[in-house]
Each structure stands twice: as C-alpha cells, then as structure tokens.
Design a protein around this motif. Structure first.
Motif, PDB file in Angstrom:
ATOM      1  N   GLU A  26       0.817  -1.222   0.000  1.00 29.59           N
ATOM      2  CA  GLU A  26       0.000   0.000   0.000  1.00 29.59           C
ATOM      3  C   GLU A  26       0.850   1.270   0.000  1.00 29.59           C
ATOM      4  O   GLU A  26       1.513   1.551  -0.957  1.00 29.59           O
ATOM      5  N   TYR A  27       0.864   2.029   1.100  1.00 31.28           N
ATOM      6  CA  TYR A  27       1.608   3.295   1.145  1.00 31.28           C
ATOM      7  C   TYR A  27       3.095   3.087   1.423  1.00 31.28           C
ATOM      8  O   TYR A  27       3.855   4.037   1.447  1.00 31.28           O
ATOM      9  N   GLU A  84       4.159 -12.032  -2.019  1.00 36.09           N
ATOM     10  CA  GLU A  84       3.347 -13.079  -2.664  1.00 36.09           C
ATOM     11  C   GLU A  84       1.927 -12.621  -2.970  1.00 36.09           C
ATOM     12  O   GLU A  84       1.144 -13.373  -3.558  1.00 36.09           O
ATOM     13  N   GLY A  85       1.581 -11.398  -2.578  1.00 34.56           N
ATOM     14  CA  GLY A  85       0.246 -10.876  -2.862  1.00 34.56           C
ATOM     15  C   GLY A  85      -0.855 -11.572  -2.099  1.00 34.56           C
ATOM     16  O   GLY A  85      -1.980 -11.680  -2.589  1.00 34.56           O
ATOM     17  N   GLU A  87      -5.214  -7.340   0.073  1.00 31.35           N
ATOM     18  CA  GLU A  87      -5.361  -7.662  -1.353  1.00 31.35           C
ATOM     19  C   GLU A  87      -6.841  -7.907  -1.667  1.00 31.35           C
ATOM     20  O   GLU A  87      -7.547  -8.530  -0.877  1.00 31.35           O
ATOM     21  N   GLU A  88      -7.285  -7.430  -2.826  1.00 33.49           N
ATOM     22  CA  GLU A  88      -8.695  -7.615  -3.210  1.00 33.49           C
ATOM     23  C   GLU A  88      -9.104  -9.076  -3.218  1.00 33.49           C
ATOM     24  O   GLU A  88     -10.216  -9.417  -2.839  1.00 33.49           O
ATOM     25  N   SER A  89      -8.202  -9.949  -3.632  1.00 34.59           N
ATOM     26  CA  SER A  89      -8.521 -11.374  -3.697  1.00 34.59           C
ATOM     27  C   SER A  89      -8.613 -12.001  -2.310  1.00 34.59           C
ATOM     28  O   SER A  89      -9.037 -13.133  -2.174  1.00 34.59           O
ATOM     29  N   ASN A  90      -8.235 -11.266  -1.289  1.00 29.20           N
ATOM     30  CA  ASN A  90      -8.216 -11.808   0.064  1.00 29.20           C
ATOM     31  C   ASN A  90      -9.022 -10.933   1.013  1.00 29.20           C
ATOM     32  O   ASN A  90      -8.726 -10.851   2.193  1.00 29.20           O
ATOM     33  N   ASP A  91     -10.057 -10.272   0.488  1.00 28.92           N
ATOM     34  CA  ASP A  91     -10.780  -9.303   1.306  1.00 28.92           C
ATOM     35  C   ASP A  91     -11.701  -9.916   2.361  1.00 28.92           C
ATOM     36  O   ASP A  91     -12.288  -9.197   3.149  1.00 28.92           O
TER      37      ASP A  91
END
Length: 188
Positions: A65-66, A158-159, A164-168
């Motif tokens: 993120e930031y 590893e995202g 992460e959007e896929s892990n919301d």
C-alpha cells in the motif's frame, strides 16, 4: 544464503521495481548512525530484520500500500516518519487513557484512515500488528497481522495479505497481549 538474506534480496528487487502510492522514487538507505539515533530516541532496539530493511534497502518507500514509513524524517507527501509517529501516538495515549499506545509498538506503514501496520519491538520475532482506530474501543483496535516481520514481508511479496482484493474476506485475530500491554502502558 540464509533465508533472511534471500528475503532481503527479494524485498530489494521488488523495492527497485515498484513504488507505493506517494513515493516518486526509492529513498537511499539510512546509515548505522541513523538507526542508533532512532533506537536512542525510542529507548529500545529495532528488530534486526527491520533495521536491515532501513540499512540495506531504503528509508521507507517500499512495501504494501503506502509503503514503509521513513525512519526519522517524514516523506515529501507529508506522511510522518516511524519514530515521530510512535512518539506522537504514545503522547496521545497518555492524554487519552482509554486509547493507550503500547510501549515498543512501532508504526512502520500507514494504511490510511488512521490505520497503521506496527512492529512489536518487544516480541522476540517482531510480531506485526494492525492498529485500526475506527473500532468502538481500544481493545478492538489491535489485530495480529503476521506472527513476525518476515512473514508480513512474504505476504506482501506473494500478494496474499489481507489488504489484497482477492483476500478481502480475511479475518485477523485480535492481539491477545493488548490488555496486558495497555495496563502496563497506563501504569507508566
């Protein structure tokens, strides 16, 4: 090459190739004198891996993120540095005892909306915590993000982080040490 050396090499490669929001370039690393000055101001040592990130990769400007906060001096976007943010948070916690900031919990990355990723410098492995001040009370504002800084960095690489959007739908557990550490903070 040790696992930590491999991790630092992966972080360095990612740091050279991506910029978090608000960072036009990767800042130069700090020197040993800056780390020593930060530790003197804080009154506690940085975990070895955290110090290595600042000493070998950059003074913030990389990560999720930031990105990692600079260690001592703020960034061009106006984001505060880790050490001044810690001192301000501790002072704020002294003024509002219902929202204490635990001693040794260093903010390392800002998530927005007052949220911070923090390293518990008093834990043996540098537990990474999420401070989410939008909760209704302080004991519901502290979560365990990762058991240690190395794991936190790996989830970024590893995202697979909660952000992460896929892990919301990931649920982070509340930090079980908060009640003890908050009591100790209120007493100091």
């Amino acid at each position: 090459m040790t696992e930590i050396e491999q991790l630092l090499a992966r972080v360095a490669a990612e740091a050279r190739n991506t910029r978090p929001w608000g960072w036009p370039s990767l800042p130069a690393p700090v020197g040993p004198a800056e780390v020593a000055r930060a530790e003197a101001v804080l009154g506690f040592p940085l975990p070895a891996l955290l110090a290595a990130l600042y000493l070998r990769i950059g003074d913030g400007g990389f990560g999720p993120e930031y990105g990692l906060l600079p260690l001592l001096d703020g960034q061009p976007s106006g984001e505060p540095a880790a050490v001044p943010q810690y001192l301000a948070s501790r002072e704020s916690g002294r003024k509002d005892p219902d929202w204490p900031w635990p001693e040794g919990v260093l903010p390392i990355s800002h998530w927005g909306c007052g949220m911070y990723a923090c390293v518990d410098c008093q834990s043996p492995d540098g537990t990474v915590l999420l401070f989410e001040p939008n909760a209704d009370r302080a004991d519901h504002a502290w979560y365990v993000d990762a058991p240690d800084l190395a794991t936190w960095l790996l989830t970024w690489l590893e995202g697979t982080g909660w952000y992460e959007e896929s892990n919301d739908d990931a649920d982070l557990p509340l930090w079980p040490d908060f009640p003890i550490r908050a009591t100790a903070t209120r007493a100091s």
